[in-house]
Scaffold this motif. Structure first.
Motif, PDB file in Angstrom:
ATOM      1  N   ILE A  97       0.849  -1.194   0.000  1.00 51.03           N
ATOM      2  CA  ILE A  97       0.000   0.000   0.000  1.00 51.03           C
ATOM      3  C   ILE A  97       0.884   1.243   0.000  1.00 51.03           C
ATOM      4  N   GLY A 101       0.188   5.281   1.732  1.00 56.01           N
ATOM      5  CA  GLY A 101      -0.763   6.074   2.498  1.00 56.01           C
ATOM      6  C   GLY A 101      -0.818   7.514   2.029  1.00 56.01           C
ATOM      7  N   TYR A 104      -5.422   4.368   2.364  1.00 53.94           N
ATOM      8  CA  TYR A 104      -4.543   3.454   1.634  1.00 53.94           C
ATOM      9  C   TYR A 104      -4.931   3.373   0.163  1.00 53.94           C
TER      10      TYR A 104
END
Length: 287
Positions: free
Chosen positions: A4, A6, A17
């Motif tokens: 992921i 952020g 995410y």
């Protein structure tokens, strides 16, 4: 596990995410992503990393592209237009005589919509205001009523501790806080002592709660019956942090309480910490 990245869209706001695809971005970079509000430009707050699938709401939306210089210029132009829109909306609210407090105005990245955030004591009929604003800006208008906690996060300020608001400084999301936490931590249930500038229970009550919950498990509470080296008695005061108990001994009922270390007493019957109805009623407006 899933990779992921952020992204946050406002300073100190919640982090969302996204799927980084093949992009490797550093903290502080900007990226263009698709959100429920449409296409937005956000700042990288968490660099590429793997996280548990349990911490992800799937499917993850992918990053569209790395923000260009032109994208960042658009963001800055939108900020300037948002400030102008804020002033115009203030005047329109006054003209319509509405009981509402305007907190912020924000253009979406593509400039197709303006969001106005406000607080009010109750429901507000702002339909005519929306029509008026739409005739001025000629784009979609959205008014969102927010709570006092969100207002504090957006505007910032200094807390009773003298430091900047936690919600405006580093908290990415509000944590649940209850009156019972204040009582378990031995704090005075006085609204001025346990509420923040927003008028709600202080977020920092959450910080030490885990430690207090552990101490409450190993320390007899006020009202507990204990056996000591000097006989049986009732705990009249409990110092959780120092682990000291003041015990009123049965055989010396008229004497001052004796002090014991929690490790030197045997628990016979403990008490529960509860919040009674009168306390709930007195503090219902700050929880």
């Amino acid at each position: 596990m899933s990779e992921i990245i952020g992204i946050r869209f406002k300073e100190k706001d919640k982090i969302y995410y996204f799927d980084p695809l093949d992009y490797k971005l550093r903290r502080g970079d900007y990226a263009i992503v698709e959100t429920v509000r449409g296409v937005e430009c956000g700042e990288v707050a968490i660099e590429n990393r793997d996280v548990s699938d349990d911490d992800i709401v799937k499917p993850l939306k992918p990053i569209i592209r790395v923000a260009t210089k032109a994208d960042l210029e658009t963001v800055e132009k939108n900020r300037k237009k948002s400030r102008e829109a804020f002033d115009i909306c203030l005047k329109k609210i006054a003209e319509h005589g509405l009981e509402m407090k305007l907190i912020d105005a924000e253009y979406t990245f593509d400039g197709s919509k303006i969001l106005f955030y406000f607080t009010a004591d109750g429901r507000v009929d702002f339909r005519e205001l929306v029509k008026d604003l739409a005739s001025v800006f000629r784009i979609r208008i959205e008014l969102r009523q927010i709570g006092v906690r969100d207002e504090s996060r957006m505007k910032g300020g200094l807390g009773v501790c003298g430091r900047p608001f936690c919600c405006n400084s580093f908290l990415s999301d509000f944590q649940p806080v209850s009156i019972k936490m204040a009582k378990e931590q031995g704090l005075s249930l006085n609204p001025t002592k346990i509420s923040g500038t927003c008028g709600r229970l202080m977020c920092c009550l959450k910080y030490e709660q885990n430690a207090y919950e552990h101490l409450l498990k190993i320390t007899p509470k006020t009202g507990a019956i204990v056996e000591t080296a000097e006989g049986r008695g009732v705990v009249v005061e409990s110092d959780l942090l120092r682990g000291l108990l003041k015990v009123k001994l049965d055989k010396r009922a008229e004497a001052a309480p004796s002090v014991f270390d929690r490790r030197d007493v045997k628990l016979i019957k403990d008490k529960k910490i509860t919040v009674n109805k009168s306390e709930i009623d007195a503090l219902k407006n700050i929880e």
